[in-house]
Motif scaffolding. Sequence first.
Motif, PDB file in Angstrom:
ATOM      1  N   VAL A 199       0.835  -1.203   0.000  1.00  0.00           N
ATOM      2  CA  VAL A 199       0.000   0.000   0.000  1.00  0.00           C
ATOM      3  C   VAL A 199       0.868   1.252   0.000  1.00  0.00           C
ATOM      4  CG1 VAL A 199      -1.690   1.332   1.337  1.00  0.00           C
ATOM      5  CG2 VAL A 199      -1.960  -1.146   1.091  1.00  0.00           C
ATOM      6  N   GLU A 200       1.935   1.256   0.793  1.00  0.00           N
ATOM      7  CA  GLU A 200       2.815   2.422   0.852  1.00  0.00           C
ATOM      8  C   GLU A 200       3.512   2.678  -0.476  1.00  0.00           C
ATOM      9  OE1 GLU A 200       5.427   1.501   4.024  1.00  0.00           O
ATOM     10  OE2 GLU A 200       4.054   2.193   5.610  1.00  0.00           O
ATOM     11  N   LEU A 201       3.829   1.612  -1.212  1.00  0.00           N
ATOM     12  CA  LEU A 201       4.573   1.747  -2.463  1.00  0.00           C
ATOM     13  C   LEU A 201       3.695   2.191  -3.625  1.00  0.00           C
ATOM     14  CD1 LEU A 201       7.260   1.347  -3.994  1.00  0.00           C
ATOM     15  CD2 LEU A 201       6.597  -1.050  -4.340  1.00  0.00           C
ATOM     16  N   PHE A 202       2.467   1.661  -3.702  1.00  0.00           N
ATOM     17  CA  PHE A 202       1.669   1.847  -4.916  1.00  0.00           C
ATOM     18  C   PHE A 202       0.535   2.864  -4.786  1.00  0.00           C
ATOM     19  CE2 PHE A 202       3.546  -2.362  -5.658  1.00  0.00           C
ATOM     20  CZ  PHE A 202       4.013  -2.194  -6.952  1.00  0.00           C
ATOM     21  N   PHE A 203       0.226   3.334  -3.584  1.00  0.00           N
ATOM     22  CA  PHE A 203      -0.951   4.179  -3.430  1.00  0.00           C
ATOM     23  C   PHE A 203      -0.606   5.521  -2.807  1.00  0.00           C
ATOM     24  CE2 PHE A 203      -2.561  -0.111  -3.697  1.00  0.00           C
ATOM     25  CZ  PHE A 203      -3.625   0.029  -4.578  1.00  0.00           C
ATOM     26  N   ASP A 204      -1.466   6.481  -3.099  1.00  0.00           N
ATOM     27  CA  ASP A 204      -1.325   7.827  -2.548  1.00  0.00           C
ATOM     28  C   ASP A 204      -1.398   7.773  -1.019  1.00  0.00           C
ATOM     29  OD1 ASP A 204      -1.526  10.885  -3.223  1.00  0.00           O
ATOM     30  OD2 ASP A 204      -3.051  10.505  -1.693  1.00  0.00           O
ATOM     31  N   ALA A 205      -0.745   8.744  -0.367  1.00  0.00           N
ATOM     32  CA  ALA A 205      -0.701   8.754   1.099  1.00  0.00           C
ATOM     33  C   ALA A 205      -2.091   8.808   1.721  1.00  0.00           C
ATOM     34  CB  ALA A 205       0.134   9.951   1.575  1.00  0.00           C
ATOM     35  N   GLY A 206      -3.073   9.345   0.993  1.00  0.00           N
ATOM     36  CA  GLY A 206      -4.437   9.411   1.518  1.00  0.00           C
ATOM     37  C   GLY A 206      -5.078   8.050   1.727  1.00  0.00           C
ATOM     38  N   TYR A 207      -4.513   7.020   1.101  1.00  0.00           N
ATOM     39  CA  TYR A 207      -5.055   5.658   1.228  1.00  0.00           C
ATOM     40  C   TYR A 207      -4.235   4.787   2.176  1.00  0.00           C
ATOM     41  CZ  TYR A 207      -8.058   6.597  -2.812  1.00  0.00           C
ATOM     42  OH  TYR A 207      -9.010   7.111  -3.670  1.00  0.00           O
ATOM     43  N   ALA A 208      -3.276   5.374   2.893  1.00  0.00           N
ATOM     44  CA  ALA A 208      -2.374   4.588   3.740  1.00  0.00           C
ATOM     45  C   ALA A 208      -3.115   3.814   4.820  1.00  0.00           C
ATOM     46  CB  ALA A 208      -1.328   5.505   4.377  1.00  0.00           C
ATOM     47  N   GLY A 209      -4.243   4.339   5.288  1.00  0.00           N
ATOM     48  CA  GLY A 209      -5.003   3.646   6.334  1.00  0.00           C
ATOM     49  C   GLY A 209      -5.595   2.324   5.892  1.00  0.00           C
ATOM     50  N   GLY A 210      -5.531   2.003   4.594  1.00  0.00           N
ATOM     51  CA  GLY A 210      -6.077   0.732   4.113  1.00  0.00           C
ATOM     52  C   GLY A 210      -5.185  -0.460   4.378  1.00  0.00           C
ATOM     53  N   ALA A 211      -3.901  -0.238   4.717  1.00  0.00           N
ATOM     54  CA  ALA A 211      -2.968  -1.358   4.903  1.00  0.00           C
ATOM     55  C   ALA A 211      -3.373  -2.307   6.026  1.00  0.00           C
ATOM     56  CB  ALA A 211      -1.554  -0.821   5.128  1.00  0.00           C
ATOM     57  N   PRO A 212      -3.668  -1.812   7.247  1.00  0.00           N
ATOM     58  CA  PRO A 212      -4.090  -2.758   8.294  1.00  0.00           C
ATOM     59  C   PRO A 212      -5.417  -3.441   7.975  1.00  0.00           C
ATOM     60  CG  PRO A 212      -4.305  -0.479   9.046  1.00  0.00           C
ATOM     61  CD  PRO A 212      -3.524  -0.449   7.773  1.00  0.00           C
ATOM     62  N   VAL A 213      -6.283  -2.748   7.245  1.00  0.00           N
ATOM     63  CA  VAL A 213      -7.544  -3.370   6.826  1.00  0.00           C
ATOM     64  C   VAL A 213      -7.250  -4.580   5.945  1.00  0.00           C
ATOM     65  CG1 VAL A 213      -9.668  -3.037   5.496  1.00  0.00           C
ATOM     66  CG2 VAL A 213      -8.828  -1.208   6.991  1.00  0.00           C
ATOM     67  N   THR A 214      -6.319  -4.419   5.022  1.00  0.00           N
ATOM     68  CA  THR A 214      -5.950  -5.521   4.127  1.00  0.00           C
ATOM     69  C   THR A 214      -5.476  -6.740   4.911  1.00  0.00           C
ATOM     70  OG1 THR A 214      -5.317  -3.975   2.369  1.00  0.00           O
ATOM     71  CG2 THR A 214      -4.405  -6.199   2.255  1.00  0.00           C
ATOM     72  N   ALA A 215      -4.603  -6.524   5.887  1.00  0.00           N
ATOM     73  CA  ALA A 215      -4.062  -7.640   6.664  1.00  0.00           C
ATOM     74  C   ALA A 215      -5.154  -8.379   7.424  1.00  0.00           C
ATOM     75  CB  ALA A 215      -2.991  -7.121   7.630  1.00  0.00           C
ATOM     76  N   TRP A 216      -6.071  -7.646   8.064  1.00  0.00           N
ATOM     77  CA  TRP A 216      -7.136  -8.286   8.832  1.00  0.00           C
ATOM     78  C   TRP A 216      -8.125  -9.022   7.929  1.00  0.00           C
ATOM     79  CZ3 TRP A 216      -7.037  -9.450  13.722  1.00  0.00           C
ATOM     80  CH2 TRP A 216      -6.256  -8.698  14.599  1.00  0.00           C
ATOM     81  N   VAL A 217      -8.406  -8.463   6.773  1.00  0.00           N
ATOM     82  CA  VAL A 217      -9.324  -9.128   5.843  1.00  0.00           C
ATOM     83  C   VAL A 217      -8.726 -10.442   5.351  1.00  0.00           C
ATOM     84  CG1 VAL A 217     -10.392  -8.961   3.557  1.00  0.00           C
ATOM     85  CG2 VAL A 217     -10.518  -7.029   5.144  1.00  0.00           C
ATOM     86  N   ILE A 218      -7.443 -10.438   5.029  1.00  0.00           N
ATOM     87  CA  ILE A 218      -6.784 -11.674   4.596  1.00  0.00           C
ATOM     88  C   ILE A 218      -6.856 -12.736   5.687  1.00  0.00           C
ATOM     89  CG2 ILE A 218      -4.531 -12.693   4.038  1.00  0.00           C
ATOM     90  CD1 ILE A 218      -3.847 -10.115   2.563  1.00  0.00           C
ATOM     91  N   ALA A 219      -6.621 -12.332   6.934  1.00  0.00           N
ATOM     92  CA  ALA A 219      -6.672 -13.301   8.041  1.00  0.00           C
ATOM     93  C   ALA A 219      -8.059 -13.919   8.158  1.00  0.00           C
ATOM     94  CB  ALA A 219      -6.285 -12.605   9.341  1.00  0.00           C
TER      95      ALA A 219
END
Length: 457
Positions: free
Chosen positions: A325-345
């Motif tokens: 998320v940090e590499l490919f997305f604008d800083a405004g979307y940074a809060g999506g990273a922990p969401v991604t991890a929990w959804v995968i789990a």
Amino acid sequence: MDESSNSSSTAARLKKNLFSFGGIGAVTKAASLLAVPVYTAYITPAEYGKYHLAQSVGVVFAMFTAFGLHSGFGRLYFRYRDDGQLGLFLSSLLRFFPLVILLIGGLSIALGDEILGYFVPDFAIPFAPLVVLGLVTNFANVSLDVPTRLFQIESNYRAFIWLKLVPVALGIALTMALIFAFELESLALMIGQTAPRVLVVVLVYLALRDRMREGFDVGIVRSSIAFSLPLLPYQLMNFILGTSDRFVLERYATLADIGVYSLGYTLGATMLLFCSITHASWQPIFYDLIPDEREWERIAEYIQRLLVFLLVIATGGVLVAKPFVELFFDAGYAGGAPVTAWVIAGLFFHGVFVVFHLCILQRERSSWMPAISVCAAAVNLATCVLLVPRYGILGAAWSTSSSDGPRLEAKAPSRFSSVLAPFDTRPKLSAPFESGKSAKTSPRPSSATLGRVTESS
């Protein structure tokens, strides 16, 4: 052919299915994911949130359309194949399915504004055009479920590739054209999803028209619905898992928060692709092996391998979520990273459930599955309502992860242990496939019993 040759052939078939279905699924998902950073560079989080809210409404309206038929299709296919009525079964279902979708879809578009206004007053986005397009998109997706499962079961790789690649490729091209040429935002995303899918639906059913010429049998349709309808709450649970968080966030968060959460969920839902690939690859092999009790040990071995495969994928996804998320997305979307991890789990546990629920379908005892699904859906809704007001999008992610735990537990852990115990499966394997009766130890069952596990009287 000796036992070792059979084993090698089955393993090769499973690997081919995994790589074929998995390969095309991975390509289409990768293409979609690579397009998202481009979209989000020109679309604000609020506009991205509007798009996902419209899609969520479409999912809710479309969820009851199929009567659970696409979930039970695999078991029904093998039942009618064994009974010599496969042609009539496919013809009846392929005629019935699109007509019902057209009817319910038309009513949803005509009455949807009033229905949505009644249940969700002051909804954050207008009904037209975004929600209308969301309805069309999701009804088109539902109408493709049965053809998709048919191509998977029959290992029709060419048709499956065509079915998956065309809407994704056309959708990406159309969406980017609308964004760059007309500076549209959420509307570009929605049109890019809707138009290609409607086109593919028309082309697929035209291609299947020869398989609709066997006639129409009301009894087969009625019997199929009677078997599949108890599976509807299971699908409802999945829909609640995928949409209830957006509706709760719509009450307590901004459209920008919904956009960030939706991005994280979209990335995490890649795990769902691997769950679907596992199910599609394993289902025909499971139904071919299960009639012979001598194959039950091999079934346990393959299940172990599939679970390890899902665990490796999930672990890798959780580890790369933040840097991706940090590499490919604008800083405004940074809060999506922990969401991604929990959804995968959470979706990893969904994958475990998917692997084992074939045992229930094999026994054609789907009537108790609603209780499992209702329990999981209740946990999802309750935790979402409790956590979102305090923790925002992270609370919604926790809710999503927690919902598959009760469903997995309700699946009877004792049955898991009997299948997972390495090198000691034979004495215990009757548990997942029988109902309290000891199995016969005769050779392969006769054609009259093929497709069902024989039980002693």
